[in-house]
Design a protein around this motif. Structure first.
Motif, PDB file in Angstrom:
ATOM      1  N   ILE A   5       0.866  -1.178   0.000  1.00 20.86           N
ATOM      2  CA  ILE A   5       0.000   0.000   0.000  1.00 20.86           C
ATOM      3  C   ILE A   5       0.907   1.234   0.000  1.00 20.86           C
ATOM      4  CG2 ILE A   5      -1.672   1.299   1.410  1.00 20.86           C
ATOM      5  CD1 ILE A   5      -3.019  -1.172   0.533  1.00 20.86           C
ATOM      6  N   PRO A   6       0.673   2.176  -0.896  1.00 19.73           N
ATOM      7  CA  PRO A   6       1.575   3.325  -0.956  1.00 19.73           C
ATOM      8  C   PRO A   6       1.543   4.180   0.308  1.00 19.73           C
ATOM      9  CG  PRO A   6      -0.332   3.672  -2.363  1.00 19.73           C
ATOM     10  CD  PRO A   6      -0.406   2.263  -1.887  1.00 19.73           C
ATOM     11  N   VAL A   7       2.688   4.781   0.592  1.00 19.46           N
ATOM     12  CA  VAL A   7       2.758   5.740   1.696  1.00 19.46           C
ATOM     13  C   VAL A   7       2.767   7.130   1.072  1.00 19.46           C
ATOM     14  CG1 VAL A   7       4.146   6.582   3.631  1.00 19.46           C
ATOM     15  CG2 VAL A   7       4.064   4.126   3.116  1.00 19.46           C
ATOM     16  N   LEU A   8       1.720   7.872   1.280  1.00 15.76           N
ATOM     17  CA  LEU A   8       1.602   9.182   0.635  1.00 15.76           C
ATOM     18  C   LEU A   8       2.505  10.213   1.294  1.00 15.76           C
ATOM     19  CD1 LEU A   8      -2.207   9.171  -0.067  1.00 15.76           C
ATOM     20  CD2 LEU A   8      -0.398   9.216  -1.772  1.00 15.76           C
ATOM     21  N   PHE A   9       2.703  10.072   2.585  1.00 11.67           N
ATOM     22  CA  PHE A   9       3.639  10.976   3.265  1.00 11.67           C
ATOM     23  C   PHE A   9       4.025  10.354   4.593  1.00 11.67           C
ATOM     24  CE2 PHE A   9      -0.651  12.121   4.341  1.00 11.67           C
ATOM     25  CZ  PHE A   9      -0.630  12.326   5.714  1.00 11.67           C
ATOM     26  N   LYS A  10       5.263  10.620   5.005  1.00 12.45           N
ATOM     27  CA  LYS A  10       5.715  10.120   6.298  1.00 12.45           C
ATOM     28  C   LYS A  10       5.477  11.171   7.364  1.00 12.45           C
ATOM     29  CE  LYS A  10       9.215   6.943   4.541  1.00 12.45           C
ATOM     30  NZ  LYS A  10       9.646   7.596   3.268  1.00 12.45           N
ATOM     31  N   GLU A  11       5.717  12.419   6.978  1.00 12.89           N
ATOM     32  CA  GLU A  11       5.444  13.517   7.897  1.00 12.89           C
ATOM     33  C   GLU A  11       4.491  14.474   7.212  1.00 12.89           C
ATOM     34  OE1 GLU A  11       8.969  15.323   9.729  1.00 12.89           O
ATOM     35  OE2 GLU A  11      10.074  13.791   8.616  1.00 12.89           O
ATOM     36  N   GLN A  43      -6.003   9.809   3.454  1.00 13.15           N
ATOM     37  CA  GLN A  43      -5.879   8.534   4.149  1.00 13.15           C
ATOM     38  C   GLN A  43      -6.351   7.434   3.192  1.00 13.15           C
ATOM     39  OE1 GLN A  43      -8.181   7.577   7.935  1.00 13.15           O
ATOM     40  NE2 GLN A  43      -6.463   8.797   8.700  1.00 13.15           N
ATOM     41  N   ILE A  44      -5.554   6.376   3.072  1.00 13.81           N
ATOM     42  CA  ILE A  44      -5.881   5.309   2.128  1.00 13.81           C
ATOM     43  C   ILE A  44      -6.638   4.189   2.833  1.00 13.81           C
ATOM     44  CG2 ILE A  44      -4.911   3.521   0.618  1.00 13.81           C
ATOM     45  CD1 ILE A  44      -2.577   5.430   0.067  1.00 13.81           C
ATOM     46  N   ASP A  45      -7.732   3.780   2.235  1.00 13.80           N
ATOM     47  CA  ASP A  45      -8.467   2.615   2.718  1.00 13.80           C
ATOM     48  C   ASP A  45      -7.803   1.379   2.110  1.00 13.80           C
ATOM     49  OD1 ASP A  45     -10.174   0.468   3.077  1.00 13.80           O
ATOM     50  OD2 ASP A  45     -11.985   1.695   2.865  1.00 13.80           O
ATOM     51  N   GLU A  46      -7.124   0.632   2.946  1.00 15.99           N
ATOM     52  CA  GLU A  46      -6.333  -0.493   2.452  1.00 15.99           C
ATOM     53  C   GLU A  46      -7.192  -1.565   1.790  1.00 15.99           C
ATOM     54  OE1 GLU A  46      -3.595  -1.906   5.381  1.00 15.99           O
ATOM     55  OE2 GLU A  46      -2.773   0.098   5.727  1.00 15.99           O
ATOM     56  N   LYS A  47      -8.440  -1.611   2.139  1.00 14.14           N
ATOM     57  CA  LYS A  47      -9.326  -2.617   1.531  1.00 14.14           C
ATOM     58  C   LYS A  47      -9.713  -2.248   0.112  1.00 14.14           C
ATOM     59  CE  LYS A  47     -11.450  -3.800   5.930  1.00 14.14           C
ATOM     60  NZ  LYS A  47     -11.342  -2.441   6.516  1.00 14.14           N
ATOM     61  N   LYS A  48      -9.717  -0.948  -0.193  1.00 15.54           N
ATOM     62  CA  LYS A  48     -10.118  -0.514  -1.533  1.00 15.54           C
ATOM     63  C   LYS A  48      -8.926  -0.359  -2.466  1.00 15.54           C
ATOM     64  CE  LYS A  48     -14.203   2.099  -0.082  1.00 15.54           C
ATOM     65  NZ  LYS A  48     -14.623   3.491   0.145  1.00 15.54           N
ATOM     66  N   CYS A  49      -7.757  -0.117  -1.919  1.00 14.77           N
ATOM     67  CA  CYS A  49      -6.576   0.199  -2.728  1.00 14.77           C
ATOM     68  C   CYS A  49      -6.136  -1.002  -3.563  1.00 14.77           C
ATOM     69  CB  CYS A  49      -5.437   0.627  -1.798  1.00 14.77           C
ATOM     70  SG  CYS A  49      -3.905   0.973  -2.685  1.00 14.77           S
ATOM     71  N   ILE A  50      -5.895  -0.757  -4.865  1.00 16.61           N
ATOM     72  CA  ILE A  50      -5.427  -1.827  -5.757  1.00 16.61           C
ATOM     73  C   ILE A  50      -3.935  -1.668  -6.079  1.00 16.61           C
ATOM     74  CG2 ILE A  50      -7.687  -2.297  -6.785  1.00 16.61           C
ATOM     75  CD1 ILE A  50      -6.718  -0.529  -9.205  1.00 16.61           C
ATOM     76  N   LYS A  51      -3.274  -0.745  -5.361  1.00 11.72           N
ATOM     77  CA  LYS A  51      -1.827  -0.544  -5.477  1.00 11.72           C
ATOM     78  C   LYS A  51      -1.401  -0.189  -6.890  1.00 11.72           C
ATOM     79  CE  LYS A  51      -1.540  -3.833  -1.757  1.00 11.72           C
ATOM     80  NZ  LYS A  51      -1.742  -5.255  -1.584  1.00 11.72           N
ATOM     81  N   CYS A  52      -2.143   0.672  -7.511  1.00  9.97           N
ATOM     82  CA  CYS A  52      -1.799   1.113  -8.863  1.00  9.97           C
ATOM     83  C   CYS A  52      -0.761   2.231  -8.833  1.00  9.97           C
ATOM     84  CB  CYS A  52      -3.056   1.591  -9.592  1.00  9.97           C
ATOM     85  SG  CYS A  52      -3.770   3.082  -8.865  1.00  9.97           S
TER      86      CYS A  52
END
Ligand code: SF4
Ligand code: SF4
Length: 64
Positions: A5-11, A43-52
């Protein structure tokens, strides 16, 4: 190899809240959530994310 799952930002300073990632996500997996100061962060919903990774491509903070 499994994609993560992508990390959009760390901070939070790595995100300006531009909503580009939110807008590009074809799965509607990203929600903009207000923090305690009233700024919206994705915020990413890990259940919906297809990791594109379209969200990472579009993020102005991740241009290489
Ligand atoms: S990787 Fe794709 S599906 Fe997952 S949050 Fe980003 S744009 Fe949406
Ligand atoms: S595209 Fe990048 S800077 Fe814009 S809201 Fe998403 S994570 Fe934050």
């Amino acid at each position: 190899m499994d994609r993560k799952i992508p990390v959009l930002f760390k901070e939070k300073k790595e995100c300006c809240g531009c909503t580009a990632c939110y807008a590009i996500c074809s799965q509607m997996a990203i929600s903009m959530i207000e923090d305690e100061e009233g700024f919206e962060y994705p915020q990413i919903d890990e259940k919906k994310c297809i990791k594109c990774y379209q969200c990472l491509k579009v993020c102005p903070f991740k241009e290489t």
